[in-house]
Design an enzyme around this catalytic site. Structure first.
Site, PDB file in Angstrom:
ATOM      1  CG  ASP A 226      -1.962   1.084   1.163  1.00 41.28           C
ATOM      2  OD1 ASP A 226      -3.007   0.847   0.539  1.00 41.28           O
ATOM      3  OD2 ASP A 226      -1.722   2.175   1.721  1.00 41.28           O
ATOM      4  CB  ILE A 227       0.985   4.260  -2.194  1.00 40.78           C
ATOM      5  CG1 ILE A 227       1.347   3.450  -3.443  1.00 40.78           C
ATOM      6  CG2 ILE A 227       1.745   5.587  -2.197  1.00 40.78           C
ATOM      7  CD1 ILE A 227       0.989   4.133  -4.748  1.00 40.78           C
ATOM      8  CD  GLU A 270      -4.743   4.080  -1.466  1.00 44.89           C
ATOM      9  OE1 GLU A 270      -5.008   4.407  -0.307  1.00 44.89           O
ATOM     10  OE2 GLU A 270      -5.568   4.175  -2.399  1.00 44.89           O
TER      11      GLU A 270
END
Length: 355
Positions: A226-227, A270
């Protein structure tokens, strides 16, 4: 006349049931039977060229032997009298010559013939070909049954050409649809923004890999990535720049996956996931660290992040035989590890906790 009708009916049935791959051969065989029934020594069938700049040889039968075909135009246009009447009978080559130009006569009278005939294969103002049949020298008659056979054979071959064009159009359409369906299938399996596999692709592959791991007693690991603080990134820099960020992160992650059997997919806004068949948790953590470092090395500015640049957090989990009932349980373990990576400060890799 009854025999003529029966012959044409028999040949028509043969054409109707001829496979597409051998249709042209069947057409020539039918033309040969008509020529034999007429007692001809020459049968020539011209068809329009692909670019319609004239007529080329589709079939050339002389004295029981087939000559070469051509794709280059040997006749520029339909002879004027044939254009008007569409079916012509001549009692000698000399009589035919009075209705043709010198170039046309050279093509149709390339060998000595007696009585001869020409038919224009035309339908709905479209020309599909020209049929010429010549009898040997000394044969100067056109009895009623021969005229009828020539007329019916011309119509039969005209319908066969139209049928062939329709089949080719259908086959071309089917091929185009197959190619389009393949493209659509490929598009449906990939994320349009990043070019990575999408959630649908991931969901199909994950079941196969889980079942394969069970059968072969081979390890299977999954990464959930996950960003970090991506919502803040979009708020700061706008959604267009956010899309660019996703593309860059996807490229960095993809460049970190070195095995062809591994699957990297964008499964959410994301969020990304990686399937690692035949990989234990220790090796999976190495892959995760490689991904984390590759994203960090992009050095994408992010003023809203702790590191002032774009980073990712990653959770790692390995399937445990007898304790991981299905893939969802494996994914949940990786997702929980991701949560701990977020809670632990982000830009880090966490593994599952065994109970």
């Amino acid at each position: 006349l009854t025999e003529v009708q029966q012959l044409v009916l028999s040949l028509s049935n043969r054409l109707i049931h001829a496979p597409h791959a051998s249709f042209a051969t069947t057409q020539k065989e039918c033309l040969q039977e008509v020529a034999n029934r007429l007692g001809a020594n020459h049968a020539l069938w011209l068809v329009p060229t692909d670019d319609n700049d004239g007529f080329c040889i589709h079939a050339d039968w002389r004295e029981g032997e087939w000559g070469p075909t051509s794709v280059e135009p040997l006749l520029a246009q339909v002879p004027q009298r044939l254009e008007r009447e569409e079916l012509l009978f001549f009692y000698s080559q000399a009589e035919m010559g009075r209705s043709l130009t010198a170039d046309e006569l050279h093509l149709f009278a390339s060998q000595p013939v007696g009585a001869c005939a020409m038919a224009l294969l035309r339908s709905d103002d479209e020309d599909y070909g020209i049929l010429f049949v010549g009898k040997p020298l000394g044969r100067g008659e056109w009895p009623t049954e021969d005229r009828a056979l020539m007329a019916m054979a011309a119509q039969m071959l005209l319908h066969s050409v139209r049928h062939q064009h329709q089949v080719e159009h259908i086959l071309a359409t089917q091929e185009a649809l197959r190619a389009l369906n393949q493209q659509l299938e490929a598009l449906s399996m990939h994320d349009a923004l990043t070019g990575l596999a999408n959630r649908r692709h991931f969901d199909l592959v994950k079941i196969d890999e889980f079942q394969r791991a069970l059968r072969n007693r081979q390890p299977l690991s999954v990464l959930v990535c996950d960003i970090d603080r991506f919502k803040e990134y979009n708020d700061l820099y706008g959604h267009s720049q956010g899309d660019n960020c996703l593309r860059s992160v996807a490229w960095a992650m993809d460049s970190s996956i070195v095995r062809s059997g591994d699957t990297l997919a964008r499964i959410g806004g994301e969020e990304f996931a990686v399937l690692l068949p035949g990989t234990g948790e220790a090796a999976a953590r190495q892959v995760a660290e490689r991904i984390r470092e590759a994203v960090f090395a992009l050095d994408l500015e992010h003023e809203g992040a702790d590191a002032r640049r774009v980073t990712v957090s990653i959770g790692v989990a390995q399937m445990r035989f007898g304790k991981t009932p299905n893939f969802d349980a494996l994914f949940d373990a990786a997702d929980q590890a991701l949560y701990r990576a977020k809670q632990g400060g982000r830009n880090r890799v966490e593994g599952q906790v065994f109970s």
